[in-house]
Design a protein around this motif. Structure first.
Motif, PDB file in Angstrom:
ATOM      1  N   THR A 256       4.304   2.033  -3.137  1.00 37.58           N
ATOM      2  CA  THR A 256       2.851   2.105  -3.289  1.00 37.58           C
ATOM      3  C   THR A 256       2.260   0.745  -2.961  1.00 37.58           C
ATOM      4  OG1 THR A 256       2.919   1.546  -5.654  1.00 37.58           O
ATOM      5  CG2 THR A 256       3.047   3.875  -5.064  1.00 37.58           C
ATOM      6  N   VAL A 257       1.092   0.774  -2.323  1.00 34.70           N
ATOM      7  CA  VAL A 257       0.411  -0.461  -1.911  1.00 34.70           C
ATOM      8  C   VAL A 257      -1.058  -0.378  -2.324  1.00 34.70           C
ATOM      9  CG1 VAL A 257       1.972  -0.772   0.055  1.00 34.70           C
ATOM     10  CG2 VAL A 257      -0.171   0.477   0.364  1.00 34.70           C
ATOM     11  N   ASP A 258      -1.712  -1.493  -2.206  1.00 33.66           N
ATOM     12  CA  ASP A 258      -3.144  -1.555  -2.541  1.00 33.66           C
ATOM     13  C   ASP A 258      -3.895  -0.484  -1.754  1.00 33.66           C
ATOM     14  OD1 ASP A 258      -5.790  -2.173  -2.968  1.00 33.66           O
ATOM     15  OD2 ASP A 258      -5.543  -4.327  -2.643  1.00 33.66           O
ATOM     16  N   ARG A 259      -4.622   0.356  -2.443  1.00 38.59           N
ATOM     17  CA  ARG A 259      -5.295   1.478  -1.791  1.00 38.59           C
ATOM     18  C   ARG A 259      -6.408   1.046  -0.843  1.00 38.59           C
ATOM     19  NH1 ARG A 259      -5.402   5.037  -5.511  1.00 38.59           N
ATOM     20  NH2 ARG A 259      -6.852   6.442  -4.464  1.00 38.59           N
ATOM     21  N   SER A 260      -6.802  -0.233  -0.903  1.00 37.04           N
ATOM     22  CA  SER A 260      -7.850  -0.712   0.000  1.00 37.04           C
ATOM     23  C   SER A 260      -7.302  -1.140   1.360  1.00 37.04           C
ATOM     24  CB  SER A 260      -8.587  -1.894  -0.644  1.00 37.04           C
ATOM     25  OG  SER A 260      -7.724  -3.012  -0.782  1.00 37.04           O
ATOM     26  N   LEU A 261      -5.997  -1.198   1.515  1.00 36.86           N
ATOM     27  CA  LEU A 261      -5.408  -1.619   2.785  1.00 36.86           C
ATOM     28  C   LEU A 261      -5.603  -0.554   3.857  1.00 36.86           C
ATOM     29  CD1 LEU A 261      -1.982  -3.134   1.639  1.00 36.86           C
ATOM     30  CD2 LEU A 261      -4.049  -4.374   2.300  1.00 36.86           C
ATOM     31  N   ASN A 262      -5.707  -1.006   5.109  1.00 33.02           N
ATOM     32  CA  ASN A 262      -5.787  -0.038   6.204  1.00 33.02           C
ATOM     33  C   ASN A 262      -4.384   0.431   6.581  1.00 33.02           C
ATOM     34  OD1 ASN A 262      -4.627  -2.008   7.936  1.00 33.02           O
ATOM     35  ND2 ASN A 262      -6.656  -2.838   8.437  1.00 33.02           N
ATOM     36  N   VAL A 263      -4.334   1.413   7.464  1.00 36.24           N
ATOM     37  CA  VAL A 263      -3.059   2.021   7.825  1.00 36.24           C
ATOM     38  C   VAL A 263      -2.113   1.001   8.447  1.00 36.24           C
ATOM     39  CG1 VAL A 263      -1.933   3.719   9.303  1.00 36.24           C
ATOM     40  CG2 VAL A 263      -4.046   4.312   8.116  1.00 36.24           C
ATOM     41  N   GLU A 264      -2.616   0.147   9.316  1.00 37.35           N
ATOM     42  CA  GLU A 264      -1.760  -0.830  10.001  1.00 37.35           C
ATOM     43  C   GLU A 264      -1.130  -1.799   9.012  1.00 37.35           C
ATOM     44  OE1 GLU A 264      -1.983  -4.194  13.561  1.00 37.35           O
ATOM     45  OE2 GLU A 264      -3.765  -3.023  13.011  1.00 37.35           O
ATOM     46  N   ALA A 265      -1.912  -2.290   8.057  1.00 37.30           N
ATOM     47  CA  ALA A 265      -1.383  -3.239   7.068  1.00 37.30           C
ATOM     48  C   ALA A 265      -0.325  -2.574   6.188  1.00 37.30           C
ATOM     49  CB  ALA A 265      -2.522  -3.782   6.210  1.00 37.30           C
ATOM     50  N   ALA A 266      -0.599  -1.316   5.788  1.00 34.75           N
ATOM     51  CA  ALA A 266       0.368  -0.594   4.957  1.00 34.75           C
ATOM     52  C   ALA A 266       1.667  -0.357   5.732  1.00 34.75           C
ATOM     53  CB  ALA A 266      -0.236   0.730   4.514  1.00 34.75           C
ATOM     54  N   HIS A 267       1.540  -0.072   7.031  1.00 36.02           N
ATOM     55  CA  HIS A 267       2.725   0.166   7.852  1.00 36.02           C
ATOM     56  C   HIS A 267       3.555  -1.113   7.996  1.00 36.02           C
ATOM     57  CE1 HIS A 267       5.147   2.301  10.782  1.00 36.02           C
ATOM     58  NE2 HIS A 267       5.024   1.289  11.613  1.00 36.02           N
TER      59      HIS A 267
END
Length: 297
Positions: A256-267
């Protein structure tokens, strides 16, 4: 995603087959020697040892075929690769061992009941058993060392079988000594002991291979969680799974990651987790799912 390079797998398969060819020729020489002197002297325990060693040779032939299959690349029907064919070959070795144990017990009990065919212990018989023991010991050490280095289930399993030859040959030598002292029944009794040694070798192989075939956890979940949490941006680690064997570990987990991150950052975070797990565990394939954290990091 990360996977073991195809060239590495091909080289590993070639090295395993080379070890098996060396072991096969050594086992065939031992079989011929034991069978010849055992039959000539009517020594059941030596012929039993020849039967035991012959299964080593058959195991090598089977392993040569299976390791070639195991080295194949993943395909549509086998997306996780063909590595389990090698583990399956180790189980097949146990099947050969079971047949050997049955035949040895049957022959020994028949001789004990009927008392027929007293063995004739000669210097040639004793010498053959000593030389074959030394050869089996050297082959087992070589095969085990290579099996551990290459992470090969089938080499480690076959080394255990070959090592049991050493123990069995030593047992037979004790029995031959008792026969020479005037106790012919010792031949059959020590043949039963050889059967017990072989059965124990089979049990050790099963205890190593069955967990792999039934997809028992390959790596402790806490170990994977600890590695994943080292990656910057990971809030929590969930649903950790792993399977396989050394050099062929597959792992799957959710971070799980910060829900405010965009898809690229989460990837990018997921990629970092994959790289860390592959580097630390030598995993062949790692799948990381990403979900938004329910709480702030």
């Amino acid at each position: 995603m990360a996977a073991q390079p195809a060239l590495d797998r091909a080289l590993r398969s070639a090295r395993i087959r080379r070890v098996l060819w060396v072991t096969l020729f050594a086992n065939l020489a031992v079989v011929v020697a034991k069978l010849a002197v055992g039959a000539a002297a009517n020594v059941l325990s030596v012929m039993a040892e020849a039967a035991h060693s012959s299964t080593d040779a058959w195991n090598n032939v089977l392993a040569l075929a299976l390791t070639r299959v195991a080295a194949k690349e993943p395909d549509e029907d086998h997306p996780y690769g063909h590595g389990k064919f090698e583990t399956l070959g180790a189980v097949a070795i146990v099947a050969f061992l079971s047949v050997t144990v049955y035949e040895l017990c049957r022959g020994a009990i028949r001789r004990l009941v009927t008392g027929a065919g007293d063995p004739n212990v000669t210097a040639l018989v004793v010498g053959t058993m000593i030389v074959s023991s030394v050869v089996s010991w050297a082959v087992a050490r070589y095969e085990l060392r290579q099996g551990l280095e290459l992470g090969s289930d089938i080499l480690v399993a076959d080394a255990a079988h070959t090592r049991s030859d050493v123990y069995a040959s030593a047992t037979v030598l004790v029995g031959l000594g008792l026969v020479a002292l005037g106790y012919p029944a010792a031949d059959a009794l020590f043949t039963l002991f050889v059967a017990a040694i072989i059965a124990n070798a089979g049990w050790r192989i099963l205890s190593r291979t069955v967990p792999i075939l039934v997809d028992e956890r390959a790596v402790a979940g806490d170990t994977i969680r600890e590695i994943a949490r080292e990656a910057s941006g990971v809030v929590d680690v969930l649903d950790v799974r792993s399977r396989g064997r050394q050099g062929e570990v597959f792992a799957e987990l959710t971070v799980t990651v910060d829900r405010s991150l965009n898809v690229e950052a989460a990837h990018q975070i997921a990629d970092d987790v994959e790289r860390r797990i592959v580097a630390r565990l030598g995993a062949r394939d790692v799948v990381v799912h990403v979900e938004p954290a329910l709480r702030a990091p």
